[in-house]
Design a protein around this motif. Structure first.
Motif, mmCIF file in Angstrom:
data_model
loop_
_atom_site.group_PDB
_atom_site.id
_atom_site.type_symbol
_atom_site.label_atom_id
_atom_site.label_comp_id
_atom_site.label_asym_id
_atom_site.label_seq_id
_atom_site.Cartn_x
_atom_site.Cartn_y
_atom_site.Cartn_z
ATOM 1 N N ILE A 117 44.012 41.649 3.727
ATOM 2 C CA ILE A 117 44.934 41.293 4.812
ATOM 3 C C ILE A 117 44.368 41.767 6.142
ATOM 4 O O ILE A 117 44.396 41.050 7.140
ATOM 5 N N ARG A 118 43.802 42.978 6.167
ATOM 6 C CA ARG A 118 43.185 43.504 7.367
ATOM 7 C C ARG A 118 42.056 42.601 7.870
ATOM 8 O O ARG A 118 41.832 42.476 9.066
ATOM 9 N N ALA A 119 41.343 41.968 6.929
ATOM 10 C CA ALA A 119 40.218 41.117 7.312
ATOM 11 C C ALA A 119 40.680 39.754 7.814
ATOM 12 O O ALA A 119 39.917 39.046 8.462
ATOM 13 N N GLN A 120 41.918 39.335 7.499
ATOM 14 C CA GLN A 120 42.283 37.971 7.864
ATOM 15 C C GLN A 120 43.437 37.846 8.853
ATOM 16 O O GLN A 120 43.705 36.747 9.326
ATOM 17 N N TRP A 121 44.084 38.975 9.221
ATOM 18 C CA TRP A 121 45.222 38.820 10.134
ATOM 19 C C TRP A 121 44.759 38.252 11.477
ATOM 20 O O TRP A 121 45.470 37.475 12.103
ATOM 21 N N ALA A 122 43.555 38.608 11.893
ATOM 22 C CA ALA A 122 43.078 38.138 13.196
ATOM 23 C C ALA A 122 42.719 36.656 13.176
ATOM 24 O O ALA A 122 42.509 36.057 14.222
ATOM 25 N N THR A 123 42.618 36.054 12.004
ATOM 26 C CA THR A 123 42.516 34.596 11.928
ATOM 27 C C THR A 123 43.915 33.994 11.885
ATOM 28 O O THR A 123 44.186 32.963 12.505
#
Lengths: 230, 321
Positions: free
Chosen positions: B297-303
């Motif tokens: 989730i940390r890796a994709q929230w900014a997408t």
């Protein structure tokens, strides 16, 4: 709206889920607890609730079919699949971390668009193939990864698979989501062609590719910079 | 005819083997967990058939099994089980080279072939595929073919397939069960009327005269409800019946096709943000052995967040044409 009184007590099940996840309790226990809470507050007798729980669980068991991939992946890992993918990427002169991940994203989106959503996935492709390849590609650019960097690389691999799957599949007519939308409207007297719904998913698919590609490139640049700072 | 049933039995067998190995190592919480699950998979068709015939007892028993799984999961610790030694893997990788790739690629390839040709294939009057989704049957068949290919390429004993399966299953631990448990929760919530109460609450608090306010309520409602339920499919009927249809389409004249398509994709942005979407966010974290269960989730929230903004802008531009 209507005269029927709505029972709001079952909403406490949602509260159980939220509180449980915030407190980082064991998710399985939290979720089953939430189901029992909502069911009991909706006034269901315990026997009926247990039957509902059991029936619902068993009817969703297709979601665990991915476990059937594990023997293959385990055997190949034992025989050095990850080590081989690693060596292979190191061998490819022009393969960079960003190119690998952007290529995977595009391929995953295209395959999902034609309905091949199960052709990729965390168990099928990310753990056995993409993860060792991306690790090797990153190491080629920055030297050995720290434990923390490696964790971030793997997390981005999983995220890339998710983005590719989610924002590809709805551009296909026969996919579950489009049929669900069409079915919902049909029940409410609005008749639509599935293709007409599916095409409107295209702008978002393009935006998703652009945004995530940019993020992959920024991530790769940061990895390189961390190297030169060190 | 090929149906899903044999693959469920195979799955039950794999789970039972994992239970057996854990029991021999005196890890009883793990052993009981996989054993109960094996029983639920082996008895699945019978449970559903009995329930349909009006006998609720097997389903109730299954319900007790699900509660038992939840209690057992509290006692399970994720354990790292030793892999084959690194030198052995390196040597084998050198020796086998690209041949190692084939079994892995067979999984998507065979699935694809079954989806494309399976429904048309018939021997005389007997169809190749029975009832059920061709994709799922294809995946099951592909896994069996791939496992046989992997045994052949690596020249391992078939028993090793069970050993390696158990290693990965115990690496996953209870996380393997999350997708199915969450789907179960969706079923229980639906039967308890949770959806209706959410929709009626939301439509009570928004200013219905402003079409932008309705649109924002619809989009953010999709995201929030998807995050709670872990699934945009569960959120879509609730939000569209509560806000989309009565307010946006009937009152403000929104285009249903565009609203439906973009509404669902807005929900997907929520899927990227929530641990409730376990099979996309928590299971991969366990599969890749990440320290932080929320690492994906940390890796994709900014997408997800910019994409959500794009989606809302697209909706505002397109649905009221």
């Amino acid at each position: 709206m209507n005269e029927v009184l709505i029972n709001y007590w079952p909403l406490l099940g949602i509260a159980v889920v939220v509180v449980g996840f915030v407190l980082r309790l064991n998710p399985i226990a939290v979720v089953v607890g939430a189901g029992l809470t909502s069911g009991l507050l909706a006034g269901k007798p315990l026997g009926e609730l247990l039957a509902l729980l059991g029936e619902s669980f068993v009817s969703n068991r297709a979601l665990m079919l991915f476990v059937l991939t594990l023997p293959t992946i385990g055997l190949l890992e034992r025989a050095g699949l990850r080590e081989h993918m690693h060596a292979w990427i190191l061998h490819m002169q022009r393969m960079t971390f960003a190119r690998l991940l952007i290529g995977y994203l595009g391929l995953r989106q295209l395959l999902s668009m034609v309905g091949l959503t199960n052709a990729g996935g965390h168990a099928q492709t990310v753990r056995p193939l993409l993860a060792p390849m991306s690790e090797a590609a990153a190491e080629k650019e920055t030297g050995p990864l720290t434990h923390e960097q490696r964790q971030r690389v793997l997390a981005l691999d999983a995220a890339t698979d998710n983005v590719g799957l989610f924002f590809g599949e709805d551009v296909f007519v026969a996919v579950g989501a489009v049929l669900l939308i069409q079915g919902f409207y049909a029940q409410n007297g609005i008749v639509l062609e599935p293709l007409h719904i599916a095409l409107w998913a295209l702008p978002t698919a393009v935006a998703a590719f652009a945004i995530h590609t940019l993020r992959i490139m920024l991530f790769a640049r940061r990895l390189r910079r961390e190297r030169s700072d060190a | 005819m090929l149906e899903l049933a044999p693959f469920y039995w195979l799955l039950a067998l794999l789970l039972a083997a994992a239970a057996w190995r854990n029991a021999r190592e005196r890890r009883f919480a793990q052993a009981c967990f996989w054993a109960v699950l094996a029983l639920l998979f082996a008895g699945g068709d019978w449970i559903l058939a009995a329930r349909k015939a009006g006998n609720p007892f097997p389903a109730q028993l299954a319900g007790v099994g699900v509660v038992a799984l939840a209690l057992l999961s509290l006692r399970m610790r994720r354990m790292h089980i030793a892999e084959a030694p690194r030198e052995q893997r390196l040597a084998s990788a050198q020796r086998l080279g690209h041949r190692l790739l084939w079994p892995a690629l067979l999984i998507p390839l065979v699935t694809l072939l079954v989806v494309m040709f399976g429904p048309k294939l018939a021997f005389g009057t007997t169809k190749f595929l029975g009832e059920g989704s061709p994709t799922l049957v294809g995946l099951g068949l592909a896994c069996v073919v791939a496992a046989l290919a992997a045994l052949r390429v690596t020249r391992e004993m078939p028993a090793m397939a069970f050993v390696e399966n158990r290693r990965l299953l115990d690496t996953l631990g209870w996380a393997a069960l999350l997708p199915i448990v969450l789907a179960t929760l969706g079923g229980v919530f639906a039967a308890s009327g949770v959806g209706e109460s959410v929709a009626s609450l939301v439509s009570m608090v928004i200013p219905t005269d402003s079409r932008i306010a309705c649109l924002l309520a619809y989009a953010l409602g999709m995201v929030l409800f998807t995050m709670i339920m872990g699934n945009a499919f569960a959120a879509f009927p609730v939000m569209t019946a509560g806000i989309g249809l009565p307010l946006l389409i009937q009152r403000h004249g929104a285009d249903p096709a565009i609203l439906g398509s973009l509404g669902m994709l807005t929900g997907y942005c929520g899927t990227l943000l929530t641990p409730m979407a376990a099979n996309f966010n928590l299971v991969p974290a366990a599969l890749l052995e990440l320290d932080d269960p929320n690492g994906v989730i940390r890796a994709q929230w900014a997408t997800a967040v910019p994409l959500l903004a794009v989606n809302i802008a697209l909706m505002a531009l397109l649905v009221f044409r």
